[in-house]
Design a protein around this motif. Sequence first.
Motif, PDB file in Angstrom:
ATOM      1  N   PRO A 182       4.837   8.313   3.586  1.00 24.10           N
ATOM      2  CA  PRO A 182       5.227   7.003   3.062  1.00 24.10           C
ATOM      3  C   PRO A 182       4.308   6.585   1.923  1.00 24.10           C
ATOM      4  O   PRO A 182       3.107   6.871   1.952  1.00 24.10           O
ATOM      5  CB  PRO A 182       5.062   6.073   4.281  1.00 24.10           C
ATOM      6  N   PRO A 183       4.828   5.920   0.915  1.00 25.55           N
ATOM      7  CA  PRO A 183       3.984   5.507  -0.206  1.00 25.55           C
ATOM      8  C   PRO A 183       3.026   4.388   0.192  1.00 25.55           C
ATOM      9  O   PRO A 183       3.284   3.637   1.141  1.00 25.55           O
ATOM     10  CB  PRO A 183       4.997   5.014  -1.242  1.00 25.55           C
ATOM     11  N   PHE A 184       1.907   4.310  -0.508  1.00 26.09           N
ATOM     12  CA  PHE A 184       1.019   3.166  -0.363  1.00 26.09           C
ATOM     13  C   PHE A 184       0.817   2.550  -1.748  1.00 26.09           C
ATOM     14  O   PHE A 184       1.077   3.191  -2.775  1.00 26.09           O
ATOM     15  CB  PHE A 184      -0.320   3.552   0.277  1.00 26.09           C
ATOM     16  N   TYR A 185       0.330   1.294  -1.786  1.00 23.40           N
ATOM     17  CA  TYR A 185       0.347   0.537  -3.028  1.00 23.40           C
ATOM     18  C   TYR A 185      -1.031  -0.058  -3.328  1.00 23.40           C
ATOM     19  O   TYR A 185      -1.761  -0.475  -2.429  1.00 23.40           O
ATOM     20  CB  TYR A 185       1.394  -0.576  -2.956  1.00 23.40           C
ATOM     21  N   VAL A 186      -1.343  -0.080  -4.607  1.00 19.56           N
ATOM     22  CA  VAL A 186      -2.582  -0.668  -5.105  1.00 19.56           C
ATOM     23  C   VAL A 186      -2.218  -1.707  -6.149  1.00 19.56           C
ATOM     24  O   VAL A 186      -1.367  -1.448  -7.021  1.00 19.56           O
ATOM     25  CB  VAL A 186      -3.505   0.406  -5.714  1.00 19.56           C
ATOM     26  N   PHE A 187      -2.870  -2.876  -6.076  1.00 20.12           N
ATOM     27  CA  PHE A 187      -2.573  -3.969  -6.999  1.00 20.12           C
ATOM     28  C   PHE A 187      -3.788  -4.257  -7.878  1.00 20.12           C
ATOM     29  O   PHE A 187      -4.921  -3.959  -7.523  1.00 20.12           O
ATOM     30  CB  PHE A 187      -2.226  -5.247  -6.233  1.00 20.12           C
ATOM     31  N   ALA A 188      -3.516  -4.909  -9.005  1.00 21.31           N
ATOM     32  CA  ALA A 188      -4.592  -5.377  -9.877  1.00 21.31           C
ATOM     33  C   ALA A 188      -4.028  -6.423 -10.826  1.00 21.31           C
ATOM     34  O   ALA A 188      -2.821  -6.451 -11.098  1.00 21.31           O
ATOM     35  CB  ALA A 188      -5.208  -4.217 -10.676  1.00 21.31           C
ATOM     36  N   ASP A 189      -4.917  -7.273 -11.297  1.00 23.87           N
ATOM     37  CA  ASP A 189      -4.547  -8.244 -12.326  1.00 23.87           C
ATOM     38  C   ASP A 189      -4.419  -7.477 -13.637  1.00 23.87           C
ATOM     39  O   ASP A 189      -5.403  -6.972 -14.168  1.00 23.87           O
ATOM     40  CB  ASP A 189      -5.618  -9.328 -12.419  1.00 23.87           C
ATOM     41  N   ALA A 190      -3.205  -7.392 -14.179  1.00 18.50           N
ATOM     42  CA  ALA A 190      -2.976  -6.595 -15.389  1.00 18.50           C
ATOM     43  C   ALA A 190      -3.712  -7.158 -16.596  1.00 18.50           C
ATOM     44  O   ALA A 190      -3.897  -6.444 -17.594  1.00 18.50           O
ATOM     45  CB  ALA A 190      -1.475  -6.515 -15.688  1.00 18.50           C
ATOM     46  N   ASN A 191      -4.154  -8.408 -16.541  1.00 13.26           N
ATOM     47  CA  ASN A 191      -4.870  -9.000 -17.670  1.00 13.26           C
ATOM     48  C   ASN A 191      -6.341  -8.617 -17.697  1.00 13.26           C
ATOM     49  O   ASN A 191      -7.033  -8.884 -18.693  1.00 13.26           O
ATOM     50  CB  ASN A 191      -4.759 -10.530 -17.605  1.00 13.26           C
ATOM     51  N   THR A 192      -6.832  -8.006 -16.623  1.00 15.48           N
ATOM     52  CA  THR A 192      -8.267  -7.691 -16.561  1.00 15.48           C
ATOM     53  C   THR A 192      -8.579  -6.205 -16.461  1.00 15.48           C
ATOM     54  O   THR A 192      -9.705  -5.803 -16.721  1.00 15.48           O
ATOM     55  CB  THR A 192      -8.905  -8.403 -15.348  1.00 15.48           C
ATOM     56  N   VAL A 193      -7.610  -5.360 -16.101  1.00 16.17           N
ATOM     57  CA  VAL A 193      -7.898  -3.930 -15.967  1.00 16.17           C
ATOM     58  C   VAL A 193      -7.940  -3.274 -17.341  1.00 16.17           C
ATOM     59  O   VAL A 193      -7.308  -3.754 -18.295  1.00 16.17           O
ATOM     60  CB  VAL A 193      -6.838  -3.227 -15.087  1.00 16.17           C
ATOM     61  N   PRO A 194      -8.687  -2.173 -17.486  1.00 16.72           N
ATOM     62  CA  PRO A 194      -8.726  -1.483 -18.775  1.00 16.72           C
ATOM     63  C   PRO A 194      -7.369  -0.890 -19.134  1.00 16.72           C
ATOM     64  O   PRO A 194      -6.543  -0.638 -18.250  1.00 16.72           O
ATOM     65  CB  PRO A 194      -9.776  -0.387 -18.558  1.00 16.72           C
TER      66      PRO A 194
END
Length: 347
Positions: A182-194
């Motif tokens: 099964p897939p797993f998911y990672v999130f991040a604020d797109a305005n702060t990641v490189p």
Amino acid sequence: MKRWSAIVGALVAAACSHGPPPDFAPDPGLVAQIREIRMATNAQACPGETFGATYTAVLNDGALVSFETRYDRKHPPRLHVSFLERTSDEATPLEGGAWAADPDALTSAVTGFRLTASLKAKPSITTSAALTPDYGCLPHTFGFRGAGAGAGGPQVTVRVGILRSPFYDRLLVVGVEVEDAPPFYVFADANTVPPSDWVIIEARGARGARGADGETGTRGAPGAAGCPGGTGGPGGYGGNGGPGGYGGRGGQILVDARTPGGEAGPGGAGGKAGAGGVGGESTNPSNNTACPNGVAGRAGRAGLHGADGQDGQQGGRPQILTVPGRDVWGTRVPPALQELLNYRPRR
């Protein structure tokens, strides 16, 4: 004896416990004066992390009484956190009033971390709090290996999209799917990641198998009888170790990533040297010291260590596919992700 030991251990553990006894309850007169409960905690929480909270009762006259986390038998507190019923769909209540945020980022993506605390003795007295998800603690470097010696690396599918949540106008969502898991998911604020190299995926081939050990050399022939006895024959050479297996080929990833082959298998150990033959017996019936037994033969040479195998080949170049937004997440979309996909901000 074991049963008594277990009982004694349980009694010692109970004696050392700092928690209140099961029948510990608040004074009914104090409960009647409580008009409100307040909960103070963090503004944000990261999935999988633990965060604290404090609780305070407001009495009818405005006085404040804290819910204590420690219990002193000689001086029991007026209020204790055990008097509270704490619930949440996105976090687990811990002893001492703390909480453990659900490690699955999908669980709190739309709702945040919603916490509720009610007074057990007076359930109508309740309070709640909501924490914003913070994804700064989530890992974004992952490594996977092939299963079995010399096996190729797994196929990994990485899905990337920019979504919107109640807390982030540009939420970077990365789904990682390894083979049929099964897939797993990672999130991040797109305005702060490189802009690049934020998610690193490695699908490495398995390490090569260890080479077979060399065989032990044969024992030397015994010396012939005589006067003096003959020298024993030399031991046979130990066999050389077998070569290590090749490392598995690197896997395949559908995104820019690393696909190194597996490390080479180590060579087998060389065989042990054969023992020299025993010396021949003396045929002098009088056991004259001038006619001794023959000396033992010299031992053989130990076998050489087998050569290490070769590292596995580099996997194929990652494939980057651009698909319509409705097809990004494939066919196995969990309900929580579907809720996020359907989210629309209120006007």
